[in-house]
Design a protein around this motif. Structure first.
Motif, PDB file in Angstrom:
ATOM      1  N   PRO A  73     -51.649 -24.674 -64.085  1.00 60.80           N
ATOM      2  CA  PRO A  73     -52.634 -24.562 -62.995  1.00 60.80           C
ATOM      3  C   PRO A  73     -53.644 -23.442 -63.167  1.00 60.80           C
ATOM      4  CG  PRO A  73     -50.409 -24.878 -62.129  1.00 60.80           C
ATOM      5  CD  PRO A  73     -50.264 -24.615 -63.595  1.00 60.80           C
ATOM      6  N   SER A  74     -53.316 -22.394 -63.908  1.00 64.36           N
ATOM      7  CA  SER A  74     -54.229 -21.259 -64.010  1.00 64.36           C
ATOM      8  C   SER A  74     -55.554 -21.627 -64.664  1.00 64.36           C
ATOM      9  CB  SER A  74     -53.569 -20.109 -64.782  1.00 64.36           C
ATOM     10  OG  SER A  74     -53.238 -20.517 -66.096  1.00 64.36           O
ATOM     11  N   ASP A  75     -55.552 -22.595 -65.564  1.00 62.99           N
ATOM     12  CA  ASP A  75     -56.807 -23.030 -66.186  1.00 62.99           C
ATOM     13  C   ASP A  75     -57.000 -24.543 -66.128  1.00 62.99           C
ATOM     14  OD1 ASP A  75     -54.938 -23.871 -68.020  1.00 62.99           O
ATOM     15  OD2 ASP A  75     -55.710 -22.682 -69.687  1.00 62.99           O
ATOM     16  N   ASN A  76     -56.082 -25.248 -65.437  1.00 61.18           N
ATOM     17  CA  ASN A  76     -56.164 -26.704 -65.270  1.00 61.18           C
ATOM     18  C   ASN A  76     -56.208 -27.446 -66.608  1.00 61.18           C
ATOM     19  OD1 ASN A  76     -56.179 -26.535 -62.443  1.00 61.18           O
ATOM     20  ND2 ASN A  76     -58.376 -26.237 -62.404  1.00 61.18           N
ATOM     21  N   LYS A  77     -55.468 -26.966 -67.599  1.00 60.43           N
ATOM     22  CA  LYS A  77     -55.416 -27.588 -68.915  1.00 60.43           C
ATOM     23  C   LYS A  77     -53.978 -27.953 -69.269  1.00 60.43           C
ATOM     24  CE  LYS A  77     -59.818 -27.090 -69.985  1.00 60.43           C
ATOM     25  NZ  LYS A  77     -60.707 -28.244 -70.237  1.00 60.43           N
ATOM     26  N   TRP A  78     -53.842 -28.740 -70.354  1.00 60.82           N
ATOM     27  CA  TRP A  78     -52.528 -29.162 -70.822  1.00 60.82           C
ATOM     28  C   TRP A  78     -52.116 -28.367 -72.060  1.00 60.82           C
ATOM     29  CZ3 TRP A  78     -53.343 -35.212 -71.000  1.00 60.82           C
ATOM     30  CH2 TRP A  78     -53.713 -35.664 -69.723  1.00 60.82           C
ATOM     31  N   TYR A  79     -50.779 -28.181 -72.202  1.00 60.97           N
ATOM     32  CA  TYR A  79     -50.211 -27.444 -73.326  1.00 60.97           C
ATOM     33  C   TYR A  79     -48.969 -28.178 -73.814  1.00 60.97           C
ATOM     34  CZ  TYR A  79     -53.186 -23.528 -71.909  1.00 60.97           C
ATOM     35  OH  TYR A  79     -54.258 -22.741 -71.601  1.00 60.97           O
ATOM     36  N   ASP A  80     -48.653 -28.024 -75.110  1.00 58.60           N
ATOM     37  CA  ASP A  80     -47.398 -28.573 -75.615  1.00 58.60           C
ATOM     38  C   ASP A  80     -46.319 -27.488 -75.558  1.00 58.60           C
ATOM     39  OD1 ASP A  80     -48.491 -27.024 -77.643  1.00 58.60           O
ATOM     40  OD2 ASP A  80     -47.788 -28.312 -79.256  1.00 58.60           O
ATOM     41  N   ARG A  81     -45.091 -27.897 -75.209  1.00 60.62           N
ATOM     42  CA  ARG A  81     -43.985 -26.964 -75.048  1.00 60.62           C
ATOM     43  C   ARG A  81     -42.678 -27.607 -75.516  1.00 60.62           C
ATOM     44  NH1 ARG A  81     -47.572 -23.875 -74.512  1.00 60.62           N
ATOM     45  NH2 ARG A  81     -47.953 -22.378 -72.816  1.00 60.62           N
ATOM     46  N   ASP A  82     -41.684 -26.762 -75.733  1.00 56.36           N
ATOM     47  CA  ASP A  82     -40.336 -27.217 -76.068  1.00 56.36           C
ATOM     48  C   ASP A  82     -39.766 -27.990 -74.880  1.00 56.36           C
ATOM     49  OD1 ASP A  82     -37.692 -27.561 -76.724  1.00 56.36           O
ATOM     50  OD2 ASP A  82     -37.288 -25.450 -77.137  1.00 56.36           O
ATOM     51  N   CYS A  83     -39.314 -29.203 -75.116  1.00 54.64           N
ATOM     52  CA  CYS A  83     -38.850 -30.087 -74.042  1.00 54.64           C
ATOM     53  C   CYS A  83     -37.606 -29.571 -73.316  1.00 54.64           C
ATOM     54  CB  CYS A  83     -38.550 -31.479 -74.594  1.00 54.64           C
ATOM     55  SG  CYS A  83     -39.921 -32.259 -75.451  1.00 54.64           S
ATOM     56  N   GLU A 129     -55.987 -27.845 -73.508  1.00 56.17           N
ATOM     57  CA  GLU A 129     -56.709 -26.597 -73.736  1.00 56.17           C
ATOM     58  C   GLU A 129     -57.234 -26.648 -75.166  1.00 56.17           C
ATOM     59  OE1 GLU A 129     -57.655 -22.622 -74.869  1.00 56.17           O
ATOM     60  OE2 GLU A 129     -56.002 -23.765 -75.745  1.00 56.17           O
ATOM     61  N   ARG A 130     -58.324 -25.972 -75.445  1.00 52.98           N
ATOM     62  CA  ARG A 130     -59.040 -26.140 -76.702  1.00 52.98           C
ATOM     63  C   ARG A 130     -58.150 -25.951 -77.935  1.00 52.98           C
ATOM     64  NH1 ARG A 130     -64.467 -22.722 -77.449  1.00 52.98           N
ATOM     65  NH2 ARG A 130     -64.887 -23.783 -75.466  1.00 52.98           N
ATOM     66  N   SER A 131     -57.179 -25.054 -77.892  1.00 56.54           N
ATOM     67  CA  SER A 131     -56.332 -24.774 -79.054  1.00 56.54           C
ATOM     68  C   SER A 131     -55.089 -25.658 -79.117  1.00 56.54           C
ATOM     69  CB  SER A 131     -55.884 -23.310 -79.027  1.00 56.54           C
ATOM     70  OG  SER A 131     -55.057 -23.056 -77.892  1.00 56.54           O
ATOM     71  N   GLN A 132     -54.942 -26.566 -78.175  1.00 61.20           N
ATOM     72  CA  GLN A 132     -53.729 -27.382 -78.059  1.00 61.20           C
ATOM     73  C   GLN A 132     -53.959 -28.814 -78.540  1.00 61.20           C
ATOM     74  OE1 GLN A 132     -50.716 -25.982 -76.744  1.00 61.20           O
ATOM     75  NE2 GLN A 132     -51.941 -24.115 -77.024  1.00 61.20           N
ATOM     76  N   PRO A 133     -52.883 -29.532 -78.876  1.00 67.07           N
ATOM     77  CA  PRO A 133     -51.507 -29.053 -79.075  1.00 67.07           C
ATOM     78  C   PRO A 133     -51.392 -28.247 -80.364  1.00 67.07           C
ATOM     79  CG  PRO A 133     -51.669 -31.375 -79.621  1.00 67.07           C
ATOM     80  CD  PRO A 133     -53.004 -30.985 -79.081  1.00 67.07           C
ATOM     81  N   ASN A 134     -50.488 -27.261 -80.365  1.00 63.69           N
ATOM     82  CA  ASN A 134     -50.363 -26.375 -81.532  1.00 63.69           C
ATOM     83  C   ASN A 134     -48.926 -26.272 -82.040  1.00 63.69           C
ATOM     84  OD1 ASN A 134     -49.206 -24.914 -79.497  1.00 63.69           O
ATOM     85  ND2 ASN A 134     -50.342 -23.026 -79.874  1.00 63.69           N
ATOM     86  N   ASP A 135     -48.163 -27.355 -81.843  1.00 64.21           N
ATOM     87  CA  ASP A 135     -46.801 -27.466 -82.384  1.00 64.21           C
ATOM     88  C   ASP A 135     -45.816 -26.504 -81.732  1.00 64.21           C
ATOM     89  OD1 ASP A 135     -47.539 -29.489 -84.183  1.00 64.21           O
ATOM     90  OD2 ASP A 135     -48.222 -28.021 -85.653  1.00 64.21           O
ATOM     91  N   ASP A 136     -46.052 -26.143 -80.465  1.00 68.56           N
ATOM     92  CA  ASP A 136     -45.053 -25.366 -79.723  1.00 68.56           C
ATOM     93  C   ASP A 136     -43.913 -26.253 -79.222  1.00 68.56           C
ATOM     94  OD1 ASP A 136     -46.282 -22.970 -80.052  1.00 68.56           O
ATOM     95  OD2 ASP A 136     -47.283 -22.951 -78.111  1.00 68.56           O
ATOM     96  N   GLY A 137     -44.116 -27.556 -79.251  1.00 69.15           N
ATOM     97  CA  GLY A 137     -43.108 -28.495 -78.785  1.00 69.15           C
ATOM     98  C   GLY A 137     -43.694 -29.888 -78.732  1.00 69.15           C
ATOM     99  N   VAL A 138     -42.893 -30.860 -78.305  1.00 69.57           N
ATOM    100  CA  VAL A 138     -43.343 -32.258 -78.295  1.00 69.57           C
ATOM    101  C   VAL A 138     -43.447 -32.825 -76.882  1.00 69.57           C
ATOM    102  CG1 VAL A 138     -42.461 -32.699 -80.604  1.00 69.57           C
ATOM    103  CG2 VAL A 138     -40.983 -33.140 -78.631  1.00 69.57           C
ATOM    104  N   CYS A 139     -43.461 -31.954 -75.872  1.00 65.96           N
ATOM    105  CA  CYS A 139     -43.641 -32.393 -74.495  1.00 65.96           C
ATOM    106  C   CYS A 139     -44.826 -31.644 -73.894  1.00 65.96           C
ATOM    107  CB  CYS A 139     -42.386 -32.137 -73.671  1.00 65.96           C
ATOM    108  SG  CYS A 139     -40.978 -33.185 -74.134  1.00 65.96           S
ATOM    109  N   ALA A 140     -45.538 -32.310 -72.989  1.00 61.74           N
ATOM    110  CA  ALA A 140     -46.766 -31.742 -72.439  1.00 61.74           C
ATOM    111  C   ALA A 140     -46.562 -31.261 -71.007  1.00 61.74           C
ATOM    112  CB  ALA A 140     -47.887 -32.782 -72.470  1.00 61.74           C
ATOM    113  N   LEU A 141     -47.274 -30.195 -70.671  1.00 62.17           N
ATOM    114  CA  LEU A 141     -47.246 -29.683 -69.308  1.00 62.17           C
ATOM    115  C   LEU A 141     -48.654 -29.339 -68.859  1.00 62.17           C
ATOM    116  CD1 LEU A 141     -47.709 -26.411 -69.694  1.00 62.17           C
ATOM    117  CD2 LEU A 141     -45.252 -26.424 -70.136  1.00 62.17           C
ATOM    118  N   TYR A 142     -48.768 -29.192 -67.565  1.00 61.54           N
ATOM    119  CA  TYR A 142     -50.039 -28.826 -66.930  1.00 61.54           C
ATOM    120  C   TYR A 142     -49.939 -27.382 -66.452  1.00 61.54           C
ATOM    121  CZ  TYR A 142     -53.201 -28.369 -62.917  1.00 61.54           C
ATOM    122  OH  TYR A 142     -54.130 -27.925 -62.019  1.00 61.54           O
TER     123      TYR A 142
END
Length: 313
Positions: free
Chosen positions: A236-246, A221-234
């Motif tokens: 479905p609501s916007d079909n984009k990737w985000y970083d999250r706490d593992c 997603e345009r604002s990602q990764p933004n240091d929310d975590g070091v693992c990536a997820l998908y």
């Protein structure tokens, strides 16, 4: 003095054998590490998405499941940065930028790259608004009379430029050798001679795939990764990737290798008269160049009935 150059045309056949990744949606909430262990025990690994086609298949699998919650994929941050190409699957060494043409060494605080009017590359802050150049997604090879690239003079950040290209079924332009770099330079700056720096598909990141693939394909997603975590997820609501706490518990995608697909393709080449297509070293070198453009695909020449690979035209 008039110099005449004789062009030699030749054609041959190359066999493409590819392994297709099959995605498996696992509806069991686990941490990223637990999901990784589960995938490795039951399939191949957590899902690797190596191309636009892979991403489309992942989206389709998710839609078929009806899932709308966030889902782990196999991407994690390693703190070891590499310069990569946005287009991903067609690049040598799985997307890593082996050929470089920096004017000076890239700034460690810059994570995006552009091309100057002289063809040299400069790193810049990704938020810098610049014009950019897109290429047809599966046709990065520059051919005579058709560069397969187009220039967008609107100034956008690197991520906005990438999104623009992808919405138009292309990607930011990439080059793999000096010839392609020169072709891109001449194509872009001949049409926009007042331009100083334009975005190309170079970017620097520290994310790697669980299966140790070096694929450079990313779909943040345009604002990602933004240091929310070091693992990536998908998501479905916007079909984009985000970083999250593992350590968060989420559903996940595994992958396994699907059956081999075999296809024979006719290849035509043009060169000057000094080029000897009957030389085994030449045919091997040509195959190696084609191979670099196709990650996950094994290529080999098809020997024709007369024992030759190429026939002159």
């Amino acid at each position: 003095m008039l110099h005449l150059v004789t062009l030699l045309l030749a054609s041959g056949y190359v066999t493409l054998c590819s392994h297709i990744q099959e995605y498996h949606f696992i509806k069991e909430a686990k941490t990223w590490e637990e999901a990784q262990i589960s995938c490795r025990n039951n399939y191949t690994d957590l899902a690797t998405i190596g191309s636009h086609d892979d991403m489309k298949r992942l989206v389709n699998v998710t839609a078929a499941s009806g899932m709308t919650e966030e889902i782990w994929i196999g991407l994690t941050e390693t703190r070891v940065a590499s310069w990569l190409w946005s287009v991903g699957e067609t690049q040598s060494s799985h997307g890593v930028a082996e050929y470089t043409n920096w004017s000076i060494g890239p700034n460690s605080s810059h994570h995006c790259g552009g091309m100057r009017a002289d063809g040299k590359w400069r790193s810049a802050l990704c938020e810098t608004p610049l014009p950019f150049v897109c290429q047809e997604e599966h046709f990065a090879i520059f051919t005579e009379g058709s560069s397969r690239v187009y220039i967008v003079l609107q100034e956008k950040s690197w991520r906005e430029a990438q999104e623009y290209c992808r919405l138009n079924n292309t990607d930011l332009a990439s080059v793999r050798n000096q010839t392609e770099n020169q072709a891109l330079q001449q194509t872009v700056f001949e049409k926009g001679s007042s331009l100083f720096l334009i975005w190309i598909g170079l970017f620097r990141d520290e994310w790697k795939w669980s299966d140790e693939s070096d694929s450079s394909f990313r779909y943040w997603e345009r604002s990602q990764p933004n240091d929310d975590g070091v693992c990536a997820l998908y998501r479905p609501s916007d079909n984009k990737w985000y970083d999250r706490d593992c350590t968060s518990s989420k559903y996940f995608f595994c992958y396994s290798e699907k059956k081999v697909m075999r296809q024979i393709v006719r290849v035509e080449m043009k060169s000057n008269s000094s080029f000897d297509f009957s030389d085994s070293a030449v045919s091997k070198a040509i195959l190696n160049q084609i191979q670099k453009r196709y990650d996950g695909v094994k290529l080999q020449w098809s020997v024709q009935p007369d024992g030759k690979i190429f026939h002159k035209k």
